[in-house]
Scaffold this motif. Structure first.
Motif, PDB file in Angstrom:
ATOM      1  N   ALA A 199       0.815  -1.221   0.000  1.00  0.00           N
ATOM      2  CA  ALA A 199       0.000   0.000   0.000  1.00  0.00           C
ATOM      3  C   ALA A 199       0.848   1.271   0.000  1.00  0.00           C
ATOM      4  CB  ALA A 199      -0.920   0.003   1.221  1.00  0.00           C
ATOM      5  N   VAL A 200       2.164   1.131   0.118  1.00  0.00           N
ATOM      6  CA  VAL A 200       3.054   2.290   0.118  1.00  0.00           C
ATOM      7  C   VAL A 200       3.145   2.841  -1.299  1.00  0.00           C
ATOM      8  CG1 VAL A 200       5.433   3.056   0.426  1.00  0.00           C
ATOM      9  CG2 VAL A 200       4.396   1.535   2.116  1.00  0.00           C
ATOM     10  N   CYS A 201       2.665   4.073  -1.489  1.00  0.00           N
ATOM     11  CA  CYS A 201       2.597   4.631  -2.839  1.00  0.00           C
ATOM     12  C   CYS A 201       3.232   6.020  -2.951  1.00  0.00           C
ATOM     13  CB  CYS A 201       1.145   4.709  -3.304  1.00  0.00           C
ATOM     14  SG  CYS A 201       0.099   5.700  -2.206  1.00  0.00           S
ATOM     15  N   ASP A 202       3.594   6.631  -1.813  1.00  0.00           N
ATOM     16  CA  ASP A 202       4.214   7.955  -1.829  1.00  0.00           C
ATOM     17  C   ASP A 202       5.153   8.069  -0.636  1.00  0.00           C
ATOM     18  OD1 ASP A 202       2.488   8.171   0.330  1.00  0.00           O
ATOM     19  OD2 ASP A 202       1.061   9.458  -0.707  1.00  0.00           O
ATOM     20  N   HIS A 203       5.817   9.211  -0.512  1.00  0.00           N
ATOM     21  CA  HIS A 203       6.796   9.377   0.564  1.00  0.00           C
ATOM     22  C   HIS A 203       6.130   9.392   1.935  1.00  0.00           C
ATOM     23  CE1 HIS A 203      10.588  10.451  -1.730  1.00  0.00           C
ATOM     24  NE2 HIS A 203       9.682  10.345  -2.680  1.00  0.00           N
ATOM     25  N   GLN A 204       4.917   9.927   2.011  1.00  0.00           N
ATOM     26  CA  GLN A 204       4.182   9.946   3.272  1.00  0.00           C
ATOM     27  C   GLN A 204       4.008   8.531   3.823  1.00  0.00           C
ATOM     28  OE1 GLN A 204       2.803  12.120   5.423  1.00  0.00           O
ATOM     29  NE2 GLN A 204       1.374  10.777   6.508  1.00  0.00           N
ATOM     30  N   SER A 205       3.464   7.637   3.016  1.00  0.00           N
ATOM     31  CA  SER A 205       3.228   6.268   3.476  1.00  0.00           C
ATOM     32  C   SER A 205       4.538   5.510   3.674  1.00  0.00           C
ATOM     33  CB  SER A 205       2.319   5.520   2.495  1.00  0.00           C
ATOM     34  OG  SER A 205       2.806   5.592   1.171  1.00  0.00           O
ATOM     35  N   ALA A 206       5.557   5.841   2.886  1.00  0.00           N
ATOM     36  CA  ALA A 206       6.849   5.169   3.027  1.00  0.00           C
ATOM     37  C   ALA A 206       7.505   5.518   4.363  1.00  0.00           C
ATOM     38  CB  ALA A 206       7.772   5.561   1.871  1.00  0.00           C
ATOM     39  N   VAL A 207       7.565   6.807   4.674  1.00  0.00           N
ATOM     40  CA  VAL A 207       8.185   7.233   5.934  1.00  0.00           C
ATOM     41  C   VAL A 207       7.351   6.772   7.129  1.00  0.00           C
ATOM     42  CG1 VAL A 207       8.888   9.230   7.317  1.00  0.00           C
ATOM     43  CG2 VAL A 207       9.353   9.189   4.854  1.00  0.00           C
TER      44      VAL A 207
ATOM     45  N   GLY B  30       3.400  17.072  -8.253  1.00  0.00           N
ATOM     46  CA  GLY B  30       2.179  16.759  -7.523  1.00  0.00           C
ATOM     47  C   GLY B  30       2.333  16.606  -6.031  1.00  0.00           C
ATOM     48  N   GLY B  31       3.501  16.921  -5.504  1.00  0.00           N
ATOM     49  CA  GLY B  31       3.696  16.833  -4.061  1.00  0.00           C
ATOM     50  C   GLY B  31       3.814  15.416  -3.526  1.00  0.00           C
ATOM     51  N   LEU B  32       4.230  14.465  -4.371  1.00  0.00           N
ATOM     52  CA  LEU B  32       4.355  13.076  -3.935  1.00  0.00           C
ATOM     53  C   LEU B  32       5.427  12.879  -2.875  1.00  0.00           C
ATOM     54  CD1 LEU B  32       4.031  11.165  -7.334  1.00  0.00           C
ATOM     55  CD2 LEU B  32       2.346  11.280  -5.500  1.00  0.00           C
ATOM     56  N   ASP B  33       6.328  13.863  -2.734  1.00  0.00           N
ATOM     57  CA  ASP B  33       7.395  13.729  -1.747  1.00  0.00           C
ATOM     58  C   ASP B  33       7.019  14.338  -0.398  1.00  0.00           C
ATOM     59  OD1 ASP B  33       7.383  16.312  -2.680  1.00  0.00           O
ATOM     60  OD2 ASP B  33       9.560  16.506  -2.823  1.00  0.00           O
ATOM     61  N   ASN B  34       5.793  14.858  -0.259  1.00  0.00           N
ATOM     62  CA  ASN B  34       5.366  15.473   1.004  1.00  0.00           C
ATOM     63  C   ASN B  34       5.211  14.440   2.114  1.00  0.00           C
ATOM     64  OD1 ASN B  34       5.164  17.743  -0.585  1.00  0.00           O
ATOM     65  ND2 ASN B  34       3.177  18.379   0.224  1.00  0.00           N
ATOM     66  N   VAL B  35       5.680  14.815   3.311  1.00  0.00           N
ATOM     67  CA  VAL B  35       5.497  13.989   4.506  1.00  0.00           C
ATOM     68  C   VAL B  35       4.885  14.872   5.580  1.00  0.00           C
ATOM     69  CG1 VAL B  35       6.622  12.594   6.278  1.00  0.00           C
ATOM     70  CG2 VAL B  35       7.480  12.536   3.925  1.00  0.00           C
ATOM     71  N   ASP B  36       3.784  14.447   6.168  1.00  0.00           N
ATOM     72  CA  ASP B  36       3.114  15.248   7.192  1.00  0.00           C
ATOM     73  C   ASP B  36       3.882  15.163   8.510  1.00  0.00           C
ATOM     74  OD1 ASP B  36       0.410  16.751   7.743  1.00  0.00           O
ATOM     75  OD2 ASP B  36       0.772  15.471   9.483  1.00  0.00           O
ATOM     76  N   ALA B  37       3.945  16.275   9.227  1.00  0.00           N
ATOM     77  CA  ALA B  37       4.701  16.344  10.484  1.00  0.00           C
ATOM     78  C   ALA B  37       4.190  15.377  11.532  1.00  0.00           C
ATOM     79  CB  ALA B  37       4.660  17.779  11.018  1.00  0.00           C
ATOM     80  N   SER B  38       2.919  14.972  11.457  1.00  0.00           N
ATOM     81  CA  SER B  38       2.344  14.074  12.459  1.00  0.00           C
ATOM     82  C   SER B  38       3.028  12.710  12.491  1.00  0.00           C
ATOM     83  CB  SER B  38       0.845  13.895  12.193  1.00  0.00           C
ATOM     84  OG  SER B  38       0.627  13.303  10.928  1.00  0.00           O
ATOM     85  N   VAL B  39       3.698  12.350  11.400  1.00  0.00           N
ATOM     86  CA  VAL B  39       4.418  11.070  11.348  1.00  0.00           C
ATOM     87  C   VAL B  39       5.492  11.007  12.432  1.00  0.00           C
ATOM     88  CG1 VAL B  39       5.981   9.674   9.918  1.00  0.00           C
ATOM     89  CG2 VAL B  39       3.962  10.730   8.902  1.00  0.00           C
ATOM     90  N   PHE B  40       5.973  12.189  12.865  1.00  0.00           N
ATOM     91  CA  PHE B  40       7.104  12.240  13.785  1.00  0.00           C
ATOM     92  C   PHE B  40       6.695  12.542  15.232  1.00  0.00           C
ATOM     93  CE2 PHE B  40       8.613  14.022   9.606  1.00  0.00           C
ATOM     94  CZ  PHE B  40       9.247  12.865   9.184  1.00  0.00           C
TER      95      PHE B  40
END
Length: 280
Positions: free
Chosen positions: A152-160, A197-207
């Motif tokens: 299900a990992v499809c972008d940097h958000q889900s990867a990180v 398209g912002g695929l490399d965006n990671v939300d701060a809540s991950v941290f």
């Protein structure tokens, strides 16, 4: 515990076809002087050590001299690879260097490096997460018990997010994460790579489970959303959009878990960058 937070050295970079190597030597010398003055107990290097995956021999020599000088001062170094680096080349010899206090994040294969220290206020855990892409995370977990999750990992958000979920984090102690990604809301510069398209965006809540997140990737020194997620910025100005920025070293002075003071130490290049405009 005092720590220096640095990132985006980009050793070997050329700006408008001019080599920055001599200027980079000068700035690295300033950092060594600052370390002697402020006496940190460790140095964080949050990625983009080099400007190219296959750096020139001269660039490797400059970084080798810098690492050697830090080691001679007795300073542990915590280092990850960035998007400009080759993770295999940056982590080469990492297991041997660990014996000398140089901790390098290995190539990501589903687990991350964690270094533990103890001071008068208790334990500090430093987690090293190199720059990762979705394909790297999917590959790391394929064929195992977490393969369905990885698919299900499809972008940097889900990867990180998945990488962080598989870290060993004890939230009762102080935790530092060293990471090289674009956190949503940060201000970019012209010299940084962007994804459509912002695929490399990671939300701060991950941290959320970390007490301080030492970021690399964005060249402008800045906080992101909270007072615990910070880009230290590049050591030098690498594009005209950075010409008015003040470059610095971020200094962490950490006592108890909720007692962190962050200040900056200015860096002054030997030759500054200016933008001159006129009529044509």
């Amino acid at each position: 515990m005092k720590l220096f937070h640095l990132s985006d050295l980009h050793i070997g970079k050329r700006v408008n076809e001019f080599s920055m190597l001599e200027d980079q030597k000068y700035i690295l010398g300033q950092i060594l002087k600052a370390a002697k003055e402020h006496q940190p107990e460790g140095i964080i290097l949050a990625g983009d050590i080099y400007d190219k995956p296959v750096p020139a021999a001269e660039a490797v020599q400059v970084f080798d001299d810098f690492l050697t000088s830090l080691n001679e001062m007795g300073l542990p170094v915590f280092m990850i690879s960035g998007n400009h680096d080759s993770p295999e080349r940056v982590s080469y010899g990492g297991r041997l260097m660990k014996k000398s206090g140089i901790y390098v994040a290995p190539v990501y294969e589903g687990k991350t490096e964690k270094v533990e220290f103890t001071d008068e206020y208790g334990k500090v855990c430093i987690h090293l997460l190199p720059f990762i892409k979705p394909a790297v995370v999917r590959h790391a977990f394929e064929g195992g018990e977490f393969e369905k999750e990885a698919e299900a990992v499809c972008d940097h958000q889900s990867a990180v997010k998945m990488a962080v979920s598989h870290m060993d984090i004890d939230t009762d102690v102080r935790n530092v994460l060293i990471v090289h990604q674009f956190v949503t809301g940060a201000m970019r510069c012209e010299s940084e790579e962007m994804s459509v398209g912002g695929l490399d965006n990671v939300d701060a809540s991950v941290f959320d489970d970390f007490d301080y997140v030492a970021l690399g990737h964005i060249h402008k020194p800045q906080w992101v959303k909270s007072g615990k997620i910070r880009y230290s910025g590049s050591l030098m100005k690498y594009s005209f959009s950075e010409s008015l920025q003040n470059k610095s070293v971020t200094l962490l002075d950490w006592k108890a878990k909720d007692d962190l003071t962050v200040t900056t130490i200015p860096l002054q290049p030997e030759q500054d960058m200016r933008v001159i405009q006129g009529k044509l």
